[in-house]
Design a protein around this motif. Structure first.
Motif, PDB file in Angstrom:
ATOM      1  N   SER A 156      43.813   9.675 -86.136  1.00 41.57           N
ATOM      2  CA  SER A 156      45.166   9.113 -86.193  1.00 41.57           C
ATOM      3  C   SER A 156      46.136   9.871 -85.288  1.00 41.57           C
ATOM      4  CB  SER A 156      45.679   9.125 -87.634  1.00 41.57           C
ATOM      5  OG  SER A 156      44.973   8.210 -88.430  1.00 41.57           O
ATOM      6  N   PHE A 157      45.981  11.188 -85.231  1.00 41.71           N
ATOM      7  CA  PHE A 157      46.844  11.994 -84.373  1.00 41.71           C
ATOM      8  C   PHE A 157      46.694  11.569 -82.912  1.00 41.71           C
ATOM      9  CE2 PHE A 157      48.105  15.977 -86.862  1.00 41.71           C
ATOM     10  CZ  PHE A 157      48.038  15.316 -88.078  1.00 41.71           C
ATOM     11  N   LEU A 158      45.450  11.408 -82.476  1.00 46.84           N
ATOM     12  CA  LEU A 158      45.194  11.004 -81.089  1.00 46.84           C
ATOM     13  C   LEU A 158      45.705   9.593 -80.840  1.00 46.84           C
ATOM     14  CD1 LEU A 158      41.550  12.398 -80.724  1.00 46.84           C
ATOM     15  CD2 LEU A 158      43.650  13.387 -79.779  1.00 46.84           C
ATOM     16  N   LEU A 159      45.484   8.708 -81.794  1.00 49.45           N
ATOM     17  CA  LEU A 159      45.905   7.320 -81.636  1.00 49.45           C
ATOM     18  C   LEU A 159      47.422   7.203 -81.606  1.00 49.45           C
ATOM     19  CD1 LEU A 159      44.444   4.602 -81.368  1.00 49.45           C
ATOM     20  CD2 LEU A 159      44.665   4.316 -83.847  1.00 49.45           C
ATOM     21  N   ALA A 160      48.110   8.013 -82.420  1.00 46.28           N
ATOM     22  CA  ALA A 160      49.571   7.955 -82.482  1.00 46.28           C
ATOM     23  C   ALA A 160      50.207   8.347 -81.153  1.00 46.28           C
ATOM     24  CB  ALA A 160      50.083   8.857 -83.597  1.00 46.28           C
ATOM     25  N   ASP A 161      49.605   9.293 -80.432  1.00 45.98           N
ATOM     26  CA  ASP A 161      50.126   9.662 -79.109  1.00 45.98           C
ATOM     27  C   ASP A 161      50.039   8.509 -78.115  1.00 45.98           C
ATOM     28  OD1 ASP A 161      50.884  12.196 -79.810  1.00 45.98           O
ATOM     29  OD2 ASP A 161      49.013  13.149 -79.160  1.00 45.98           O
ATOM     30  N   TRP A 162      49.140   7.609 -78.390  1.00 45.38           N
ATOM     31  CA  TRP A 162      48.897   6.488 -77.463  1.00 45.38           C
ATOM     32  C   TRP A 162      49.683   5.237 -77.843  1.00 45.38           C
ATOM     33  CZ3 TRP A 162      44.122   2.884 -77.595  1.00 45.38           C
ATOM     34  CH2 TRP A 162      44.104   2.085 -76.465  1.00 45.38           C
ATOM     35  N   ILE A 163      49.661   4.858 -79.135  1.00 40.48           N
ATOM     36  CA  ILE A 163      50.273   3.585 -79.537  1.00 40.48           C
ATOM     37  C   ILE A 163      51.402   3.754 -80.548  1.00 40.48           C
ATOM     38  CG2 ILE A 163      48.157   2.284 -79.071  1.00 40.48           C
ATOM     39  CD1 ILE A 163      47.572   2.287 -82.056  1.00 40.48           C
ATOM     40  N   GLY A 164      51.696   4.971 -80.978  1.00 41.58           N
ATOM     41  CA  GLY A 164      52.761   5.193 -81.951  1.00 41.58           C
ATOM     42  C   GLY A 164      52.248   5.151 -83.376  1.00 41.58           C
ATOM     43  N   TRP A 165      53.066   5.713 -84.292  1.00 37.26           N
ATOM     44  CA  TRP A 165      52.618   5.853 -85.672  1.00 37.26           C
ATOM     45  C   TRP A 165      52.530   4.523 -86.415  1.00 37.26           C
ATOM     46  CZ3 TRP A 165      50.057   9.721 -87.480  1.00 37.26           C
ATOM     47  CH2 TRP A 165      50.233  10.989 -86.915  1.00 37.26           C
ATOM     48  N   SER A 166      53.464   3.620 -86.201  1.00 37.94           N
ATOM     49  CA  SER A 166      53.419   2.334 -86.911  1.00 37.94           C
ATOM     50  C   SER A 166      52.144   1.566 -86.571  1.00 37.94           C
ATOM     51  CB  SER A 166      54.651   1.503 -86.566  1.00 37.94           C
ATOM     52  OG  SER A 166      55.808   2.061 -87.132  1.00 37.94           O
ATOM     53  N   MET A 167      51.825   1.502 -85.278  1.00 39.73           N
ATOM     54  CA  MET A 167      50.619   0.799 -84.864  1.00 39.73           C
ATOM     55  C   MET A 167      49.362   1.520 -85.341  1.00 39.73           C
ATOM     56  SD  MET A 167      51.293  -2.038 -83.498  1.00 39.73           S
ATOM     57  CE  MET A 167      49.625  -2.360 -82.927  1.00 39.73           C
ATOM     58  N   THR A 168      49.445   2.833 -85.446  1.00 40.48           N
ATOM     59  CA  THR A 168      48.305   3.594 -85.957  1.00 40.48           C
ATOM     60  C   THR A 168      48.017   3.210 -87.402  1.00 40.48           C
ATOM     61  OG1 THR A 168      48.677   5.470 -84.475  1.00 40.48           O
ATOM     62  CG2 THR A 168      47.459   5.907 -86.505  1.00 40.48           C
ATOM     63  N   TYR A 169      49.069   3.129 -88.223  1.00 39.26           N
ATOM     64  CA  TYR A 169      48.859   2.744 -89.621  1.00 39.26           C
ATOM     65  C   TYR A 169      48.396   1.292 -89.741  1.00 39.26           C
ATOM     66  CZ  TYR A 169      50.170   6.909 -92.204  1.00 39.26           C
ATOM     67  OH  TYR A 169      50.161   8.169 -92.775  1.00 39.26           O
ATOM     68  N   THR A 209      46.477  -0.140 -87.558  1.00 39.18           N
ATOM     69  CA  THR A 209      45.060  -0.053 -87.181  1.00 39.18           C
ATOM     70  C   THR A 209      44.219   0.416 -88.358  1.00 39.18           C
ATOM     71  OG1 THR A 209      45.659   0.449 -84.890  1.00 39.18           O
ATOM     72  CG2 THR A 209      43.423   1.000 -85.583  1.00 39.18           C
ATOM     73  N   MET A 210      44.708   1.427 -89.075  1.00 39.86           N
ATOM     74  CA  MET A 210      43.973   1.929 -90.236  1.00 39.86           C
ATOM     75  C   MET A 210      43.888   0.861 -91.331  1.00 39.86           C
ATOM     76  SD  MET A 210      42.915   4.880 -89.437  1.00 39.86           S
ATOM     77  CE  MET A 210      43.131   5.533 -87.786  1.00 39.86           C
ATOM     78  N   ALA A 211      44.950   0.067 -91.489  1.00 47.23           N
ATOM     79  CA  ALA A 211      44.920  -1.033 -92.458  1.00 47.23           C
ATOM     80  C   ALA A 211      43.864  -2.069 -92.070  1.00 47.23           C
ATOM     81  CB  ALA A 211      46.292  -1.686 -92.550  1.00 47.23           C
ATOM     82  N   ALA A 212      43.750  -2.350 -90.760  1.00 42.76           N
ATOM     83  CA  ALA A 212      42.751  -3.304 -90.285  1.00 42.76           C
ATOM     84  C   ALA A 212      41.334  -2.777 -90.542  1.00 42.76           C
ATOM     85  CB  ALA A 212      42.951  -3.575 -88.798  1.00 42.76           C
ATOM     86  N   ILE A 213      41.139  -1.469 -90.321  1.00 45.70           N
ATOM     87  CA  ILE A 213      39.822  -0.870 -90.586  1.00 45.70           C
ATOM     88  C   ILE A 213      39.496  -0.969 -92.073  1.00 45.70           C
ATOM     89  CG2 ILE A 213      38.524   1.296 -90.589  1.00 45.70           C
ATOM     90  CD1 ILE A 213      40.069   2.086 -88.065  1.00 45.70           C
ATOM     91  N   MET A 214      40.504  -0.732 -92.913  1.00 45.28           N
ATOM     92  CA  MET A 214      40.299  -0.801 -94.360  1.00 45.28           C
ATOM     93  C   MET A 214      39.915  -2.225 -94.778  1.00 45.28           C
ATOM     94  SD  MET A 214      40.577   1.582 -96.716  1.00 45.28           S
ATOM     95  CE  MET A 214      40.274   1.589 -98.481  1.00 45.28           C
ATOM     96  N   ALA A 215      40.604  -3.199 -94.209  1.00 44.47           N
ATOM     97  CA  ALA A 215      40.312  -4.594 -94.539  1.00 44.47           C
ATOM     98  C   ALA A 215      38.923  -4.993 -94.039  1.00 44.47           C
ATOM     99  CB  ALA A 215      41.377  -5.506 -93.929  1.00 44.47           C
ATOM    100  N   ALA A 216      38.563  -4.509 -92.850  1.00 36.20           N
ATOM    101  CA  ALA A 216      37.242  -4.832 -92.308  1.00 36.20           C
ATOM    102  C   ALA A 216      36.129  -4.281 -93.192  1.00 36.20           C
ATOM    103  CB  ALA A 216      37.109  -4.272 -90.891  1.00 36.20           C
ATOM    104  N   GLY A 217      36.420  -3.177 -93.893  1.00 37.06           N
ATOM    105  CA  GLY A 217      35.426  -2.580 -94.774  1.00 37.06           C
ATOM    106  C   GLY A 217      35.060  -3.438 -95.967  1.00 37.06           C
ATOM    107  N   LEU A 218      35.843  -4.508 -96.212  1.00 42.34           N
ATOM    108  CA  LEU A 218      35.509  -5.420 -97.302  1.00 42.34           C
ATOM    109  C   LEU A 218      34.152  -6.071 -97.091  1.00 42.34           C
ATOM    110  CD1 LEU A 218      38.964  -7.150 -97.905  1.00 42.34           C
ATOM    111  CD2 LEU A 218      37.729  -5.734 -99.543  1.00 42.34           C
ATOM    112  N   SER A 219      33.743  -6.192 -95.834  1.00 39.07           N
ATOM    113  CA  SER A 219      32.440  -6.805 -95.558  1.00 39.07           C
ATOM    114  C   SER A 219      31.310  -5.996 -96.189  1.00 39.07           C
ATOM    115  CB  SER A 219      32.226  -6.914 -94.041  1.00 39.07           C
ATOM    116  OG  SER A 219      32.299  -5.625 -93.429  1.00 39.07           O
ATOM    117  N   ALA A 220      31.480  -4.666 -96.252  1.00 42.79           N
ATOM    118  CA  ALA A 220      30.456  -3.827 -96.876  1.00 42.79           C
ATOM    119  C   ALA A 220      30.357  -4.118 -98.371  1.00 42.79           C
ATOM    120  CB  ALA A 220      30.765  -2.351 -96.641  1.00 42.79           C
ATOM    121  N   VAL A 221      31.501  -4.389 -99.002  1.00 45.69           N
ATOM    122  CA  VAL A 221      31.485  -4.715-100.428  1.00 45.69           C
ATOM    123  C   VAL A 221      30.777  -6.047-100.657  1.00 45.69           C
ATOM    124  CG1 VAL A 221      32.907  -5.147-102.466  1.00 45.69           C
ATOM    125  CG2 VAL A 221      33.627  -3.429-100.788  1.00 45.69           C
TER     126      VAL A 221
END
Length: 420
Positions: A165-178, A180-192
């Motif tokens: 997240s630290f590396l990503l925030a330098d590139w796209i900012g903190w809001s977009m980083t969060y 992105t993390m929300a999208a990763i969390m949602a994508a993890g539903l496929s594993a369930v």
């Protein structure tokens, strides 16, 4: 290979394979409400006193046993008792992360704090149901390896949500980083969705009162229940004391630089993952009690590496050896400990009993700091780490005394359920 045998082999692989993405989903929100959130607040110029108050959002992780009975009692109308809750809570975590992402920390700190608390609550709830699902899905001989795979997924998530997240925030900012993390969390539903149903099932409690009281009465109705609790509290206690002031020892006591300590700590994380995997693989071939004893002895002996470091003085080689060995053996001990907690849970009340037992183990990590500091002031660093070795011995003694009972713990829980 016959068709039934082929299906059995597939289920075995599937049960273990889903542990990695589910462990990842369990670990991802933690850093996003802790260190990563503090970095975002600091970057936005939020005052330090306000940032300090944000540390309280982690409280749900220590209190999750309070609402675990609700998760045992209520069965969602989709995907069953465990997978249904997994879908609901994981989706809600993703939505709450989106809401955090669109909140301005400088203009709306109270709203961001409330949303962070909500994420922590939902994440702790997700941990409750994940723990129950893992316990009810893995066969006894798979639990050590399954716990190791889970820990690897969890640690990987901490790296992604932390350093990533630290590396990503330098590139796209903190809001977009969060976002992105929300999208990763949602994508993890496929594993369930592709996760198999638990192999051990039981009827849920018939009422909330039963869900609250029955797990306690069932556990304390077992022979030597207090001795089992002693193992839970004591098994990792020496480890908790040794790690409580480890960074202060390396930086202040030994005079290593932050870069040196940070680099070695990174290697220590890798050693923890490797140790958990090695321990899990070994546990597929040996009884649980043998693993608890063997890994517990190694875990205790590893603390003596810091005694040698304190006596030898500032040595990069000794630093690397002490940290890597301590993390390697700690990972092995963690795999055995998680398998132990799973073996002690009754299928009817897995969520509640696992939450209670894991909370008891966490007491050592929470309260070891102040006594450790007092002990260091009284005897010095070398003797302190020797005492952490001594503190680890009672847990091993209790495991040894219970060596004939621990392998039967899961069988007793199942038998009590079947005769209830």
């Amino acid at each position: 290979m016959t068709a039934p045998a082929s299906r059995l082999g597939f289920l075995l692989q599937q049960r273990l394979a889903v542990m990695l993405p589910l462990g990842f989903a369990s670990g991802l929100p933690l850093a996003l409400t802790a260190g990563t959130l503090q970095a975002w607040l600091t970057a936005e110029g939020v005052e330090l006193k306000t940032i300090g108050l944000f540390t309280l959002v982690g409280l749900p992780y220590t209190l999750k046993f309070l609402w675990a009975p609700v998760i045992d009692r209520i069965v969602p109308p989709w995907l069953g008792r465990r997978r249904g809750w997994m879908v609901a809570t994981q989706l809600c975590v993703a939505i709450a992360l989106v809401l955090m992402a669109v909140t301005n920390p400088r203009l709306q700190p109270e709203r961001l704090a409330a949303l962070a608390l909500l994420v922590a609550f939902l994440s702790a709830s997700l941990d409750i149901v994940f723990d129950a699902y893992r316990t009810e899905t893995l066969e006894p001989r798979e639990r050590g390896l399954g716990a190791a795979i889970w820990v690897n997924g969890y640690r990987l998530a901490l790296l992604v949500a932390g350093a990533g997240s630290f590396l990503l925030a330098d590139w796209i900012g903190w809001s977009m980083t969060y976002l992105t993390m929300a999208a990763i969390m949602a994508a993890g539903l496929s594993a369930v969705i592709v996760s198999p149903e638990p192999t051990v099932t039981a009827d849920p409690p018939r009422s909330l009162a039963e869900a609250v009281g029955a797990p306690l009465s069932e556990f304390f109705g077992r022979p030597q229940a207090l001795a089992f609790l002693a193992v839970i509290v004591l098994y990792k206690l020496g480890d908790a004391f040794a790690s409580s002031l480890q960074t202060a020892f390396l930086l202040g006591g030994m005079g290593f630089s932050a870069t040196e300590v940070g680099s070695v700590k990174g290697m220590g994380i890798a050693a923890t993952l490797l140790g958990a995997l090695i321990g899990g693989l070994m546990m597929t071939k040996r009884p649980l009690v043998h693993s608890l004893l063997a890994f517990g002895v190694l875990q205790a002996l590893s603390n003596l590496g810091f005694v040698l470091l304190a006596l030898v003085g500032k040595s990069t080689v000794m630093l690397l050896a002490a940290v890597v060995i301590e993390n390697l053996t700690g990972g092995m001990g963690t795999a055995a400990f998680v398998a132990l907690v799973m073996s002690l849970c009754d299928p009817r009340y897995t969520a509640t009993q696992f939450a209670l037992l894991s909370s008891l183990e966490a007491l050592g990590r929470v309260f070891a700091g102040r006594p450790s500091a007092d002990l260091v002031e009284a005897v010095g660093w070398a003797q302190f780490f020797f005492w952490t070795f001594i503190i680890a011995l009672p847990g091993l003694w209790v495991v040894w005394r219970l060596r004939a009972r621990l392998p039967a713990a899961q069988g007793e829980a199942l038998a009590l359920h079947q005769t209830a």
